[in-house]
Design an enzyme around this catalytic site. Structure first.
Site, short mmCIF file in Angstrom:
data_model
loop_
_atom_site.label_atom_id
_atom_site.label_comp_id
_atom_site.label_asym_id
_atom_site.label_seq_id
_atom_site.Cartn_x
_atom_site.Cartn_y
_atom_site.Cartn_z
N HIS A 195 0.86 -0.89 0.00
CA HIS A 195 -0.07 0.03 0.14
C HIS A 195 0.92 1.06 0.03
O HIS A 195 0.84 1.93 1.06
CB HIS A 195 -0.83 -0.06 1.03
CG HIS A 195 -1.87 -0.61 1.31
ND1 HIS A 195 -1.33 -2.34 1.48
CD2 HIS A 195 -3.01 -0.71 0.98
CE1 HIS A 195 -2.41 -3.46 1.59
NE2 HIS A 195 -3.75 -2.28 1.40
N HIS B 283 -3.61 2.66 -3.69
CA HIS B 283 -3.74 2.35 -2.33
C HIS B 283 -3.28 1.36 -2.32
O HIS B 283 -2.97 1.33 -0.45
CB HIS B 283 -5.62 2.68 -1.72
CG HIS B 283 -5.49 2.48 -0.81
ND1 HIS B 283 -6.01 2.30 0.29
CD2 HIS B 283 -5.62 0.43 -1.36
CE1 HIS B 283 -6.05 1.46 1.40
NE2 HIS B 283 -6.47 0.86 0.62
N HIS C 208 -31.30 -11.21 24.08
CA HIS C 208 -30.36 -10.70 24.94
C HIS C 208 -29.97 -12.66 25.22
O HIS C 208 -28.54 -12.76 26.37
CB HIS C 208 -31.42 -10.74 26.80
CG HIS C 208 -30.80 -9.60 25.70
ND1 HIS C 208 -31.55 -8.70 25.22
CD2 HIS C 208 -30.64 -8.56 27.19
CE1 HIS C 208 -31.19 -7.52 25.56
NE2 HIS C 208 -30.80 -7.30 26.42
N GLU D 56 -19.35 -1.39 23.72
CA GLU D 56 -18.79 -2.53 23.73
C GLU D 56 -17.61 -2.70 23.39
O GLU D 56 -15.98 -3.36 23.84
CB GLU D 56 -19.59 -3.96 23.67
CG GLU D 56 -20.91 -4.42 24.73
CD GLU D 56 -21.23 -3.40 24.46
OE1 GLU D 56 -21.08 -2.42 23.31
OE2 GLU D 56 -22.73 -2.92 25.14
C1 LIG Z 1 -12.16 -3.19 9.21
C2 LIG Z 1 -12.18 -3.72 8.10
N1 LIG Z 1 -13.10 -2.88 6.68
C3 LIG Z 1 -12.15 -3.14 5.73
C4 LIG Z 1 -10.94 -3.08 5.76
C5 LIG Z 1 -9.69 -3.53 4.47
N2 LIG Z 1 -9.46 -2.07 3.37
C6 LIG Z 1 -8.11 -1.01 4.33
S1 LIG Z 1 -7.68 -0.06 3.40
C7 LIG Z 1 -8.80 -0.30 3.24
C8 LIG Z 1 -9.39 2.00 2.97
C9 LIG Z 1 -8.78 2.54 3.68
O1 LIG Z 1 -9.09 4.21 2.92
P1 LIG Z 1 -8.10 4.84 4.24
O2 LIG Z 1 -8.65 4.50 5.59
O3 LIG Z 1 -8.58 6.28 3.61
O4 LIG Z 1 -6.81 4.43 3.27
P2 LIG Z 1 -5.94 4.77 2.01
O5 LIG Z 1 -6.72 4.90 1.04
O6 LIG Z 1 -6.34 6.91 2.09
O7 LIG Z 1 -4.31 4.79 2.27
C10 LIG Z 1 -10.19 -0.26 4.22
C11 LIG Z 1 -11.63 -0.78 3.24
C12 LIG Z 1 -9.48 -3.07 6.88
N3 LIG Z 1 -8.17 -3.00 6.15
N4 LIG Z 1 -10.24 -3.22 7.57
#
Ligand SMILES: Cc1ncc(C[n+]2csc(CCOP(=O)(O)OP(=O)(O)O)c2C)c(N)n1
Ligand SMILES: [Mg+2]
Length: 666
Positions: free
Chosen positions: A34, A265, A474, A412
């Site tokens: 990334h 990304h 619950h 939680e």
């Molecule tokens: C809980 C969760 N859902 C989905 C993902 C998959 N995922 C990794 S990065 C990302 C997008 C993140 O966007 P951002 O935080 O803005 O990062 P950027 O693209 O700007 O680096 C997703 C959906 C993850 N890692 N964790």
């Protein structure tokens, strides 16, 4: 953009570009990764690590270091580059070149206890932010306990759009704002991009307004302007509440042609783009090579905190509190931790208390809390139900954070993530309560606690249809199985007061695993009515009662409140000269860790094997085999007094007796 090949004193720009190039090339080598985030946040990270973050690369575990949390864990090459450049010994060039490879210190997402300098495992977005809140809480608490001479540091979080979109961010920032955690600074990579494209595809919210509403100090800056970054960080340090700095950046900043594109990304950019980027940044060094002047400047940033660290060590040495401080940091409980609890257990062998296991848990805590000053408890708004509050305990709150009980609110997930952060910070042992059924809300953090191998203790009451009238919403039915399936999590379901105390002791004595105690709302009789030399629950499962009237023909396995039903069934069967033994199974994973012959002895040879538990069958075949009889739940529960529900769903001693007789060989 940079003057990479220049001079004796490289600019911050050149230092930041070094991160950009390393991130890019790490991804290239790993053929994935990334690059967008590390390139976009390189400037912010460079200012932080060269001017603000209190750390010493030579001593990653210095307790009074600032914590840097990469909540946007996908940008792992950012932190790996920083660790390499600032001189963390383990983070060699070879490690950067092995990005995402088996056994390397540079896994796809950062993993704590795997790579020195990594403070928490991140990747599931938002978790790092939640952890950071817990770290900032632990810092304030230990500051109150040991004084600013020994504890005085900040928690800096790098969070992305994704972290702030996740629901957990809501819980985390609400709690931090209420608690006025002014040592917490969130650096938001405000690049307006996520994987699928612009943030505006799915959001119109105003993050600054949201944080402000929760009592945070907020500011927006140009995340590529080093002066603005510096001024904002200096400003952040003067605030009396947590701080959000929205750093407006361009994802993939510096990339040859792809800067600003969501395509940066999540994949290596390819050799053509790498070449274009090198050209744009004026970077001529070979891959993974850092020009000497830049390397020197970064290494000096890594030594910036050395003097301060040594001064701190001298203060610790001279402090009358050093012994207690070191013990708390080590995670060892005091030698006398269990003396009062052991006495209580001895008395209970005689008094045979018939009480809910949640009440037994509260009684155990009463004996532990005073003896283990590191215990820092709380509940997600169910204090009275969870029996997590020890009478007389001060509330953890601003401005004096010495209190040891946290009002987490109805949060939680935020609570569980904060507990992880506390445990990772060290010096405290967090426990927190909610209903077992709502472990679903905290499960992502419980899973990470197990993955990270940290000691957090979840007190999960109302553990079955036995909670009665609140009904099926619950009443957990699949939760025992679901929690048992998480590796390295100890799911305890104690049968009575003595087992409950035993389970607390096991949970506290293992520093490398989280625990969850499933506890009943309803009363249950004492089943452990004889003194034992050892902690039987620590074996995970054990023979509670042997067959006495004849050789065992039936073994009944049970956990929690159903152990009493198993005992009642045994009584009836034995009265009819059917040799019957009862095995209590408070913690399956501990049983799995026993030697094979112990396991075989506990499971035994009785031809008839029956299990009774007010949950689903999943997993029970491990004890009873496919041919065994399981008496439990097949679907959801109902709303009624609990005795009626047990009868309605056929979870009774009579059902066990009937099934046993049916199975007996004629
Ligand atoms: C809980 C969760 N859902 C989905 C993902 C998959 N995922 C990794 S990065 C990302 C997008 C993140 O966007 P951002 O935080 O803005 O990062 P950027 O693209 O700007 O680096 C997703 C959906 C993850 N890692 N964790
Ligand atoms: Mg983004």
């Amino acid at each position: 953009m940079a003057e990479a090949s220049t001079p004796a004193r490289p600019t911050l720009q050149a230092m930041a570009d070094t991160i950009r190039i390393l991130a890019l090339e790490g991804d290239e080598k790993g053929n994935a990764g990334h690059p967008g985030m590390p390139m976009g946040m390189a400037d912010v990270a460079t200012v932080l690590f060269t001017k603000f973050l209190k750390f010493d690369a030579a001593q990653p575990d210095w307790p009074d270091r600032d914590r840097f949390i990469l909540s946007a864990g996908h940008g792992s090459m950012l932190i790996y580059s920083l660790l390499h450049l600032t001189g963390y010994k383990a983070m060699t060039r070879a490690q950067l070149e092995s990005f995402r490879q088996l056994g390397s210190l540079t896994p796809g997402h950062p993993e704590v206890h795997h790579t020195p300098g990594i403070e928490t495992t991140t990747g599931p977005l938002g978790q790092g932010l939640g952890n950071a809140v817990g770290m900032a809480m632990a810092e304030r608490h230990l500051n109150a306990r040991f004084g600013a001479d020994l504890v005085d540091h900040r928690t800096w979080v790098l969070a992305g759009d994704g972290c702030l979109m996740e629901g957990i961010s809501h819980e985390a920032i609400a709690l931090a704002g209420r608690l006025k955690l002014n040592r917490l600074v969130v650096l938001w990579d405000d690049n307006e991009i996520t994987i699928d494209g612009k943030v505006s595809l799915s959001e119109t919210g105003d993050q600054l307004a949201r944080f402000k509403a929760f009592n945070w100090a907020v500011k927006r800056i140009d995340g590529h302007d080093h002066n603005q970054i510096r001024r904002a960080m200096a400003w952040a340090q003067r605030q009396d509440r947590p701080v959000l700095i929205a750093c407006r950046t361009r994802i993939g900043r510096g990339a040859g042609t792809m800067e600003g594109s969501h395509k940066t990304h999540g994949s290596a950019l390819g050799p053509v783009e790498v070449a274009a980027t090198r050209e744009k940044l004026g970077w001529t060094a070979a891959p993974f090579e850092v020009p000497a002047p830049i390397a020197k400047a970064w290494a000096s940033a890594g030594r910036r905190g050395r003097k301060e660290r040594r001064a701190w060590e001298a203060r610790l040495l001279a402090s009358p509190k050093s012994g207690e401080f070191n013990r708390a940091q080590s995670g060892d409980v005091p030698a006398s931790a269990y003396a009062d609890l052991d006495a209580q257990m001895a008395a209970m062998v005689e008094s045979k208390p018939a009480q809910a296991t949640r009440v037994s848990s509260g009684a155990a805590l009463d004996q532990l809390f005073g003896n283990i000053p590191e215990l820092l408890g709380g509940s997600a708004d169910l204090t009275g139900s969870n029996n997590t509050f020890v009478k007389g305990t001060a509330i953890f709150d601003a401005p004096d954070y010495a209190g040891r009980y946290v009002n987490y609110g109805v949060r939680e997930h935020g609570m569980a993530a904060a507990m992880n952060g506390m445990a990772l910070h060290g010096g405290v042992i967090p426990y927190g309560g909610t209903f077992l059924v709502f472990s679903d809300y905290s499960r992502p953090s419980i899973r990470l606690a197990a993955l990270m191998g940290i000691r957090v203790i979840h007190v999960l009451t109302h553990d079955s249809i036995g909670l009665g009238e609140d009904g099926p919403t619950h009443q957990p039915v699949e939760h025992l199985a679901a929690l048992r399936s998480i590796p390295n999590l100890k799911l305890f379901r104690p049968a009575d007061a003595i087992e409950t105390a035993e389970c607390w002791k096991v949970a506290l004595s293992d520093k490398t695993a989280p625990s969850a105690l499933a506890l009943s709302r309803q009363k249950t009789p004492a089943v452990r009515t004889h003194a034992a030399d050892e902690n039987l629950s620590a074996r995970g499962a054990y023979e509670l009662c042997e067959a006495t009237v004849a050789e065992a023909q039936v073994t009944i396995f049970a956990s929690g409140t159903e152990v009493a039903l198993a005992m009642a069934a045994r009584e009836t069967l034995q009265a009819q000269h059917i040799g019957t033994r009862v095995v209590s199974t408070p913690c399956w994973s501990l049983f799995d860790a026993q030697e094979a012959d112990y396991q075989a002895r506990v499971i035994g040879n009785a031809p008839v094997r029956i299990a009774i538990e007010a949950g689903v069958r999943l997993g029970w075949d491990r004890f009873i085999g496919e041919d065994g009889v399981f008496i439990g739940m097949k679907g959801f529960g109902g709303s009624a007094p609990y005795e009626k529900l047990y009868a309605h769903f056929g979870i009774t001693a009579e059902a066990v007796v009937e099934a046993a007789k049916k199975q007996l060989p004629v």
